[in-house]
Scaffold this motif. Sequence first.
Motif, PDB file in Angstrom:
ATOM      1  N   MET A 277      -9.753   3.023   1.043  1.00  0.00           N
ATOM      2  CA  MET A 277      -8.988   3.045   2.301  1.00  0.00           C
ATOM      3  C   MET A 277      -8.313   4.410   2.467  1.00  0.00           C
ATOM      4  O   MET A 277      -7.103   4.511   2.425  1.00  0.00           O
TER       5      MET A 277
ATOM      6  N   HIS B 150       0.869  -1.172   0.000  1.00  0.00           N
ATOM      7  CA  HIS B 150       0.000   0.000   0.000  1.00  0.00           C
ATOM      8  C   HIS B 150       0.912   1.230   0.000  1.00  0.00           C
ATOM      9  O   HIS B 150       2.133   1.089  -0.024  1.00  0.00           O
TER      10      HIS B 150
ATOM     11  N   CYS C 148      -3.815  -1.932  -4.560  1.00  0.00           N
ATOM     12  CA  CYS C 148      -3.649  -2.985  -3.553  1.00  0.00           C
ATOM     13  C   CYS C 148      -4.810  -3.960  -3.557  1.00  0.00           C
ATOM     14  O   CYS C 148      -5.013  -4.702  -2.618  1.00  0.00           O
TER      15      CYS C 148
ATOM     16  N   CYS D  93      -4.679   5.717  -0.152  1.00  0.00           N
ATOM     17  CA  CYS D  93      -3.672   4.714  -0.457  1.00  0.00           C
ATOM     18  C   CYS D  93      -3.238   4.952  -1.909  1.00  0.00           C
ATOM     19  O   CYS D  93      -4.070   5.155  -2.782  1.00  0.00           O
TER      20      CYS D  93
ATOM     21  N   GLU E 116      -0.995   2.912  -3.791  1.00  0.00           N
ATOM     22  CA  GLU E 116      -0.491   1.761  -4.542  1.00  0.00           C
ATOM     23  C   GLU E 116      -1.678   0.841  -4.795  1.00  0.00           C
ATOM     24  O   GLU E 116      -2.401   0.515  -3.853  1.00  0.00           O
TER      25      GLU E 116
END
Length: 372
Positions: A238, A192, A231, A227, A229
């Motif tokens: 998130m 992440h 994921c 976040c 990246e």
Amino acid sequence: MTNRMVNGTGAVFLALSGAAEAAYEWNLPTPVTRVATKIYDLHLAMMGIILVIFICVFGVMFYSIYAHRKSVGHKAEHFHENITVEIIWAIIPFLILIAVAWPATKVLLGIKDTSSADITIKATGYQWKWGYDYLKGEGEGISFLSNLATPQEQIVGDAPKDEHYLLEVDKRLVVPVNKKIRVLVTANDVIHAWWVPEFGVKQDAIPGFVRDTWFKAEKEGVYRGQCAELCGKDHGFMPIVVEVVSAEKYAAWVGEQKMAAAAEDPNKKWELAELKARGEKVYAANCIACHQANGQGVKGAFPALDGSKLVNGPRTAHIQMVLEGKQGTAMAAFGKQLSDTDIAAVITYERNNWGNKTGDVIQPSEIKSARK
Ligand SMILES: [Cu+2]
């Protein structure tokens, strides 16, 4: 044609009248840390240099095309390999690169300097939420999960989306203003990234590694990030919300957290209804993304809990599944993330909700002994 021109003028006028708004929308967000300010200034300086190069290069190019055109009788030159020109066009970019690398390296070193922090917080990326542990400094020992708080109705389109759609959490990361916060960033499952643009902070969270970054917010307020990246399924669900407060407010918040933690009695005997009510919240925060609100799961991907053999079978197997997760699947080991009470509550909820009617009441003490 005329019509298009009118539209064009309209667009220009609109762009000018909305300039202030546009500046906010298209530029980098207003920085609130010194590092972010430096990054912002660096960005502007680079843009300036790029603009000058652009004008020079295209100026020379268009001038050459215009002044040496065939229609005025210009004849092409036939020279090859001019050492002087080659040296000039190698040295000038080299000097520009050095001039650019110097301030950039200084800013980069500043970003990496996590020494003498006032507070150290560990941020752990989970599929799909963030966990925060206050490791050092005022607030040491505080630990919680920060889940998406945007209601499901907004996500599925049954309700209008609010201002902070997908950028609101149930528990914000609270930090004091003008204090150096060191953030240790890691992950529990996949990569992440902890990203808060206004702080100039973006750090990959890699399982098995601890990376660090820092920020010192100079203005109180609520700052939002995500976040950064890819994921998995709920990568966009998130968010990161940091609340920067005054020293007094922070002290009060720390006090509240400690009180709440102390008030949680691990030996309390819970009633079914109490556990179910709490379990519903735990379920909404941790389980709903895969197993769905109706407990039906997603066919072929996430098993249904309504009518499930595991949920309606022996309680020990159910407890084990929630505590340890299931290797090779998206089912996480919640034993590491949730308290005994939360796990007892969510298991009780699952065993007595939808079509499941086991009548089982799981006490926190049962989870505690199952952990060993
Ligand atoms: Cu993520």
